[in-house]
Design an enzyme around this catalytic site. Structure first.
Site, PDB file in Angstrom:
ATOM      1  N   GLU A 257       0.985  -1.451   0.023  1.00  0.00           N
ATOM      2  CA  GLU A 257      -0.116   0.022   0.266  1.00  0.00           C
ATOM      3  C   GLU A 257       0.950   1.297   0.046  1.00  0.00           C
ATOM      4  O   GLU A 257       1.791   1.370   0.788  1.00  0.00           O
ATOM      5  CB  GLU A 257      -0.793  -0.277   1.304  1.00  0.00           C
ATOM      6  N   LYS A 320      -9.692   1.838  -2.727  1.00  0.00           N
ATOM      7  CA  LYS A 320     -10.298   1.562  -1.582  1.00  0.00           C
ATOM      8  C   LYS A 320     -11.472   1.737  -1.124  1.00  0.00           C
ATOM      9  O   LYS A 320     -11.687   3.114  -1.538  1.00  0.00           O
ATOM     10  CB  LYS A 320      -9.196   1.894  -0.294  1.00  0.00           C
ATOM     11  N   CYS A 372      -5.292  -2.926   3.115  1.00  0.00           N
ATOM     12  CA  CYS A 372      -5.291  -2.459   4.572  1.00  0.00           C
ATOM     13  C   CYS A 372      -6.312  -3.121   5.293  1.00  0.00           C
ATOM     14  O   CYS A 372      -6.673  -4.400   5.335  1.00  0.00           O
ATOM     15  CB  CYS A 372      -4.629  -1.140   4.536  1.00  0.00           C
TER      16      CYS A 372
END
Length: 492
Positions: A257, A320, A372
């Site tokens: 990330e 995301k 994440c």
């Protein structure tokens, strides 16, 4: 009805604190079959309000120890003194403790009598509902859900059938049977029978299909203090390039990330270079990067695929969806941002992507991405996986949390997603834990934390679907008639 004394409150707090050792890095999953019955016995002969307080004390002990790692980011990168960061972490734990408090209240309010419906139906239903609420209210915080701790126990066999929710439900049901066994001895034996039955459940929902995918996962180990330092940008980029170059024959090269600490449009020259290398080597390089769209002035936490066909704005990317509160967006930002530097962390004003997005195209393979924190949301990960998904991918930067247990808990959650969905998982992080995980949730290979290295593996691919991947939480509808029966016999 006796009052709750200081000694009893402290004992319940200790039971909660011990309970977090069921999770990584301790993996003492069995402790929950001790601490939960002991906690349930403390609820007897208590009012609903007292039941709520005892649930609160248990929950506070559980979360203040289990998520203590949160204060590391606040103290180290949020510009807050240690005592303040600890206080903020304690406030988070106090909030999370409200959910076990809800369980204690509902149990003593609607099922006060020591009967089988209290322990064997109401308790697991109330606990499951409390975890669902905790994963939804205020965008959710589904960390330390009990089912995750059961990955390597007989209750882990429920993960591919009904996710961590069903595994947690059956664990709490067993704990309830053990607690009820204090008053009705045969139920203690029934709890042992449940464990034995769970161990016999089928495990082979998916099968290796005789095909492997070569992967190279790059762990750059860039200090968080340098992550967004403009002078560190070039060294960071070429560090990742140097770590990747010997492994560009892999089907997938995965960077973490935000591995490229700049906005995507500003790094087109570097990305074109990577894209040309990927085209020449006929492979796919996936990296995390920030996409800033100037026309809307919005930031997006993004994963892009460099495969010879990349261009800025192409569709082969993942944005995301589930953003981390405070870290990636600040609730009530206009009120909180002026209060402290903690609410102005770098890149804390992102916009979300769609809930469901197409799998990333990786040559002849397809991969489902979770960035994440969002790997903790089982239903969201499942919504982005179908029968043609070859591999699960998650990229993260856990450097925010230093040498704490947080990244190890994060890895355990990723293992749980692999087991639930019956797909191998690859996890690339900035400083650990970078790992490959098989379709049963077992770690195949991993890198040590806090080293710069590349992990390579030949990952066996599978065919088939788990019941959870195919049907989701369909089993939850069985709780409606079950709850109705328990309500009917709650005083008998």
């Amino acid at each position: 009805m006796k009052k709750i004394g200081i000694g009893q409150a402290l004992w319940v707090w200790v039971l909660g604190a011990i309970s977090h050792m069921a999770f990584a890095p301790y993996h003492m999953a069995f402790v929950l079959l001790i601490t939960l019955p002991l906690w349930l016995w403390q609820l007897q002969d208590k009012s609903p309000r007292q039941g709520a307080w005892l649930g609160f004390y248990f929950g506070f002990g559980f979360f203040v120890t289990g998520v203590a790692w949160v204060h590391v980011a606040i103290a180290t990168y949020g510009g807050m003194p240690l005592v303040v960061s600890m206080a903020i972490m304690a406030v988070l734990a106090l909030y999370l403790a409200l959910y076990p408090a809800l369980v204690g209240y509902l149990l003593n309010r609607f099922f006060p009598v020591l009967t089988w419906p209290r322990y064997l139906v109401a308790l697991p239903i109330f606990w499951m509902v409390s975890e669902w609420l905790r994963g939804w209210v205020l965008t959710g915080f589904p960390w330390l859900n009990l089912g995750v701790s059961q990955l390597d126990t007989p209750f882990g066999n429920y993960l591919p059938i009904g996710s961590e929710a069903l595994a947690g439900f059956m664990l709490v049901l067993c704990a309830g049977a053990l607690a009820y066994g204090r008053y009705k001895k045969p139920w203690a034996l029934a709890a042992l029978g449940l464990i034995g039955f769970s161990a016999l459940l089928p495990k082979d929902w998916v099968h290796e299909r005789g095909q492997e995918m070569s992967v190279a996962l790059v762990q750059g180990n860039i200090p968080q203090s340098l992550k967004w330092d403009p002078s560190a940008l070039a060294p960071t980029l070429y560090k990742y390039l140097d770590l990747s170059r010997p492994h560009m024959d892999a089907d997938l090269v995965l960077w973490p990330e935000g591995a490229i600490p700049d906005v995507e449009e500003a790094e087109q020259n570097f990305l074109d270079q990577l894209n040309s290398i990927a085209a020449f080597r006929n492979n796919n390089l996936v990296t995390g990067i920030i996409d800033y769209r100037y026309h809307t002035q919005r930031y997006y936490n993004t994963a892009i695929v460099l495969d010879g066909h990349y261009h800025y704005g192409d569709a082969n990317r993942y944005v995301k969806h589930h953003l981390l509160p405070i870290g990636e967006f600040v609730p009530f930002g206009d009120l909180l941002r002026p209060l402290a530097p903690f609410f102005n962390l770098p890149m804390s004003d992102f916009s979300e992507g769609p809930y469901i997005q197409p799998n990333l195209k990786l040559g002849n393979f397809r991969g489902a991405m979770a960035i994440c924190y969002e790997v903790a949301f089982s239903e969201q990960v499942r919504a982005n996986v179908d029968k043609d998904t070859d591999i699960l991918m998650t990229i993260s930067n856990d450097a925010w949390f230093g040498d704490s247990i947080g990244p190890l808990q994060h890895l355990q959650i990723a293992q749980t997603r692999a087991r639930e969905l019956g797909r191998p998982m690859v996890r690339a992080t900035n400083d650990g834990v970078t790992a490959t995980i098989d379709a049963e949730g077992h770690i195949r290979r991993e890198l040590p934390r806090f080293v710069a290295a590349t992990l390579t593996d030949q990952l066996p691919l599978v065919t088939g679907q788990t019941p959870y991947a195919r049907f989701g939480l369909l089993w939850c509808w069985l709780l409606v008639p079950l709850g109705a029966i328990a309500w009917r016999f709650r005083l008998h």
